[in-house]
Design a protein around this motif. Structure first.
Motif, short mmCIF file in Angstrom:
data_model
loop_
_atom_site.label_atom_id
_atom_site.label_comp_id
_atom_site.label_asym_id
_atom_site.label_seq_id
_atom_site.Cartn_x
_atom_site.Cartn_y
_atom_site.Cartn_z
N LYS A 29 0.84 -1.19 0.00
CA LYS A 29 0.00 0.00 0.00
C LYS A 29 0.88 1.25 0.00
O LYS A 29 1.93 1.29 0.63
CB LYS A 29 -0.88 0.02 1.26
CG LYS A 29 -1.97 -1.03 1.30
CD LYS A 29 -2.78 -0.90 2.58
CE LYS A 29 -3.79 -2.02 2.73
NZ LYS A 29 -4.82 -2.01 1.69
N GLY A 30 0.43 2.26 -0.73
CA GLY A 30 1.08 3.56 -0.65
C GLY A 30 2.23 3.79 -1.59
O GLY A 30 2.85 4.86 -1.53
N VAL A 31 2.55 2.82 -2.49
CA VAL A 31 3.69 3.05 -3.38
C VAL A 31 3.30 3.84 -4.64
O VAL A 31 4.17 4.23 -5.40
CB VAL A 31 4.38 1.73 -3.79
CG1 VAL A 31 4.99 1.04 -2.60
CG2 VAL A 31 3.43 0.81 -4.53
N GLY A 32 1.99 4.04 -4.87
CA GLY A 32 1.57 4.84 -6.01
C GLY A 32 0.98 4.03 -7.14
O GLY A 32 0.88 4.53 -8.27
N LYS A 33 0.55 2.80 -6.88
CA LYS A 33 0.03 1.93 -7.94
C LYS A 33 -1.20 2.55 -8.61
O LYS A 33 -1.31 2.55 -9.83
CB LYS A 33 -0.34 0.55 -7.38
CG LYS A 33 0.81 -0.20 -6.75
CD LYS A 33 0.39 -1.58 -6.26
CE LYS A 33 -0.67 -1.54 -5.20
NZ LYS A 33 -0.22 -0.86 -3.95
N THR A 34 -2.12 3.05 -7.79
CA THR A 34 -3.37 3.59 -8.35
C THR A 34 -3.09 4.79 -9.23
O THR A 34 -3.63 4.89 -10.35
CB THR A 34 -4.34 3.97 -7.21
OG1 THR A 34 -4.62 2.81 -6.42
CG2 THR A 34 -5.64 4.51 -7.78
N ALA A 35 -2.26 5.72 -8.79
CA ALA A 35 -1.96 6.92 -9.59
C ALA A 35 -1.31 6.54 -10.91
O ALA A 35 -1.63 7.10 -11.96
CB ALA A 35 -1.05 7.85 -8.80
N ALA A 115 -1.96 -17.50 -15.75
CA ALA A 115 -0.78 -17.68 -16.61
C ALA A 115 -1.19 -17.61 -18.07
O ALA A 115 -2.16 -18.24 -18.50
CB ALA A 115 -0.13 -19.02 -16.31
N GLY A 116 -0.44 -16.82 -18.84
CA GLY A 116 -0.74 -16.68 -20.25
C GLY A 116 -1.78 -15.62 -20.54
O GLY A 116 -1.99 -15.27 -21.70
N ARG A 117 -2.47 -15.12 -19.51
CA ARG A 117 -3.48 -14.08 -19.72
C ARG A 117 -3.16 -12.79 -18.98
O ARG A 117 -3.35 -11.70 -19.52
CB ARG A 117 -4.87 -14.56 -19.24
CG ARG A 117 -5.56 -15.54 -20.16
CD ARG A 117 -5.32 -16.93 -19.70
NE ARG A 117 -6.30 -17.87 -20.23
CZ ARG A 117 -6.20 -19.18 -20.03
NH1 ARG A 117 -5.18 -19.66 -19.32
NH2 ARG A 117 -7.10 -19.98 -20.52
N ILE A 118 -2.73 -12.93 -17.70
CA ILE A 118 -2.51 -11.76 -16.86
C ILE A 118 -1.04 -11.76 -16.42
O ILE A 118 -0.59 -12.69 -15.76
CB ILE A 118 -3.43 -11.78 -15.63
CG1 ILE A 118 -4.90 -11.95 -16.05
CG2 ILE A 118 -3.26 -10.49 -14.82
CD1 ILE A 118 -5.85 -12.14 -14.88
N VAL A 119 -0.31 -10.72 -16.78
CA VAL A 119 1.11 -10.62 -16.48
C VAL A 119 1.29 -9.75 -15.23
O VAL A 119 0.68 -8.69 -15.10
CB VAL A 119 1.88 -10.02 -17.67
CG1 VAL A 119 3.31 -9.71 -17.28
CG2 VAL A 119 1.85 -10.99 -18.85
N ARG A 120 2.14 -10.21 -14.32
CA ARG A 120 2.39 -9.50 -13.06
C ARG A 120 3.58 -8.55 -13.20
O ARG A 120 4.61 -8.92 -13.74
CB ARG A 120 2.67 -10.50 -11.94
CG ARG A 120 1.52 -11.46 -11.67
CD ARG A 120 1.92 -12.52 -10.65
NE ARG A 120 0.88 -13.51 -10.44
CZ ARG A 120 -0.08 -13.43 -9.53
NH1 ARG A 120 -0.12 -12.38 -8.73
NH2 ARG A 120 -1.00 -14.36 -9.42
N VAL A 121 3.41 -7.34 -12.69
CA VAL A 121 4.48 -6.34 -12.66
C VAL A 121 4.57 -5.81 -11.23
O VAL A 121 3.56 -5.42 -10.64
CB VAL A 121 4.21 -5.18 -13.63
CG1 VAL A 121 5.25 -4.08 -13.48
CG2 VAL A 121 4.18 -5.69 -15.08
N ARG A 122 5.77 -5.79 -10.67
CA ARG A 122 5.97 -5.34 -9.28
C ARG A 122 6.28 -3.85 -9.25
O ARG A 122 7.05 -3.33 -10.07
CB ARG A 122 7.13 -6.14 -8.65
CG ARG A 122 7.39 -5.82 -7.19
CD ARG A 122 6.29 -6.35 -6.30
NE ARG A 122 6.59 -6.05 -4.89
CZ ARG A 122 7.24 -6.87 -4.07
NH1 ARG A 122 7.66 -8.04 -4.51
NH2 ARG A 122 7.46 -6.54 -2.83
N MET A 123 5.66 -3.16 -8.29
CA MET A 123 5.95 -1.74 -8.07
C MET A 123 6.42 -1.56 -6.63
O MET A 123 5.81 -2.10 -5.70
CB MET A 123 4.71 -0.88 -8.34
CG MET A 123 4.99 0.62 -8.35
SD MET A 123 3.56 1.54 -8.96
CE MET A 123 4.20 3.22 -8.91
N ARG A 124 7.49 -0.80 -6.46
CA ARG A 124 8.09 -0.61 -5.15
C ARG A 124 8.12 0.88 -4.79
O ARG A 124 7.81 1.72 -5.64
CB ARG A 124 9.51 -1.18 -5.13
CG ARG A 124 9.53 -2.72 -5.23
CD ARG A 124 10.95 -3.26 -5.20
NE ARG A 124 10.97 -4.69 -4.93
CZ ARG A 124 10.90 -5.64 -5.87
NH1 ARG A 124 10.81 -5.30 -7.15
NH2 ARG A 124 10.92 -6.91 -5.53
#
Length: 424
Positions: A29-35, A115-124
């Motif tokens: 929470k709070g890293v700015g994902k929504t913005a 898998a194969g449909r939704i790709v994960r991306v990490r935000m820090r």
């Protein structure tokens, strides 16, 4: 309203989204994902709002009718939406249809991994570059290229400012607050984890003080490979009735689900020239400001080397450990931008260790040491030279990250880079 600050992950999303139907942006929470996600959204469903959840539950076809891209914010609050997105992508795999953001791994897992449909991306949390500390003059991508390009640049950023950045945090809504308000926000962030986030993850905390003591001991173990038994002992000194191992494993699991623990895994190369390597992770919290706050560290205590918090065996000072945490955060973000991964290296007997190893997809690496010093001498480079001798051409480059004023390449080829001058 606060102006949007461009993030390193924006470039990754710009490259990925035109070729993928769905991406989930994950992080604490709070890293700015929504913005970051809202800048790309045509329609937003805020799923921490019960009304939005009811709307989708009553009429799932809204996802197909909405203006795309569709942002599903805090999707873990309505885990069924994951399978709705997956099925929609199966019907129409057009790129750029869905963005999901998540601040936790949901307790009720989706029926399909995606898998194969939704790709994960990490935000820090924000790196020094994203915080606007200084424009970088050295790119991690250049080091990963193996070209051994010239390294240069100068900075006036020194130890006091790095210490301030550790305490200020990389959470966008926290870092620019006045000092007392910032401390209150960090306290509130930590309290919310115990009082709200753990129960939301289906884990009732019967002894909140014990959880906070464990988390504080984990913070004290920042940048070490201390065993979890050592962390537990530091959390409960002199306590004959220590919490059960299953309890502390539960703490660790939930904090991981909340993306609050961000340990650096050991490097275990597939083309392994080494016979005995340590396999334990190097402990890190998502943001060194959280560790500093848990430990009651201040600018004065850090700069003076005063001991605070539980006793965890480590080389050097707490400031050195937290500076390494700050560098780890920067390296992780920049490595991800270059499709690389961050690890640490240590032989099992402890005779040789390198703070960080950044690995490309072809398993070639850049080795990085971190020094809480403005200068570097030959003694600081012993392990880098040793690793270079053993890896040969698989070592693309080697560098020392410092608190000094100048970036340059030594006569032996090792780069010396002030932390403020390193970018993606």
């Amino acid at each position: 309203m606060r102006d949007y600050v461009s993030r390193v992950v924006d470039t990754e999303l710009d490259e990925l989204f035109p070729g993928l139907p769905a991406i989930t942006l994950e992080g604490p929470k709070g890293v700015g994902k929504t913005a970051t996600a809202q800048r790309r959204a045509g329609t937003t469903f805020a799923l921490d709002d019960p009304a939005a959840r009811e709307l989708l539950a009553a009429d799932p076809a809204r996802l197909d009718r909405a203006d795309h891209p569709v942002l599903l914010d805090e999707w873990q609050r309505y885990p069924a939406v994951w399978d709705l997105v997956r099925r929609s992508v199966d019907r129409d795999p057009t790129p750029g249809r869905f963005l999901l953001t998540g601040s936790a791994t949901p307790v009720t897992a989706p029926t399909h991994s995606g898998a194969g449909r939704i790709v994960r991306v990490r935000m820090r949390p924000m790196t020094l570059v994203e915080r606007g500390v200084q424009a970088p003059s050295v790119g991690l991508g250049d080091l990963l290229s193996g070209r051994r390009a010239p390294v240069d640049g100068d900075t006036a950023v020194g130890l006091p400012q790095y210490t301030d950045e550790i305490l200020r945090s990389g959470f966008p809504a926290i870092r620019d607050a006045p000092a007392r308000a910032r401390r209150a926000q960090l306290d509130g962030y930590l309290a919310r984890i115990v009082e709200h986030d753990f129960p939301e993850q289906g884990h009732l905390v019967r002894r909140p003080a014990t959880l906070l003591a464990w988390l504080t001991a984990y913070a004290a173990a920042s940048s070490t490979t201390a065993s979890y038994n050592t962390i537990l002992d530091a959390a409960t000194p002199g306590d004959s009735e220590k919490p059960a191992k299953t309890t502390t494993i539960g703490y660790r699991d939930v904090l991981t689900q909340l993306w609050l623990l961000d340990p650096v895994p050991a490097w275990l190369p597939s083309r392994n020239p080494f016979s005995r390597l340590a396999q334990g992770p190097k402990h890190q919290l998502a943001d060194p400001a959280l560790a500093a706050r848990l430990l009651g560290a201040t600018e004065d205590s850090l700069l003076s080397g005063a001991a605070t918090g539980p006793r965890i065996p480590r080389d050097g000072t707490l400031l050195g450990a937290l500076f390494e945490s700050l560098v780890a955060l920067n390296l992780r973000v920049h490595a991800q931008a270059n499709e690389a991964t961050l690890h640490h290296f240590r032989t099992r007997d402890g005779r040789h260790e390198v703070d960080f190893v950044i690995q490309r997809g072809d398993h070639k690496v850049v080795a990085v040491e971190v020094k809480l010093s403005a200068t570097v001498d030959d003694r600081d480079l012993v392990h880098l030279h040793w690793l270079r001798d053993h890896l040969g051409e698989d070592l693309l480059d080697a560098a020392v990250i410092t608190t000094g004023p100048h970036a340059y390449r030594r006569a032996d080829g090792i780069a010396v880079i002030p932390a403020a001058l390193l970018g993606p």
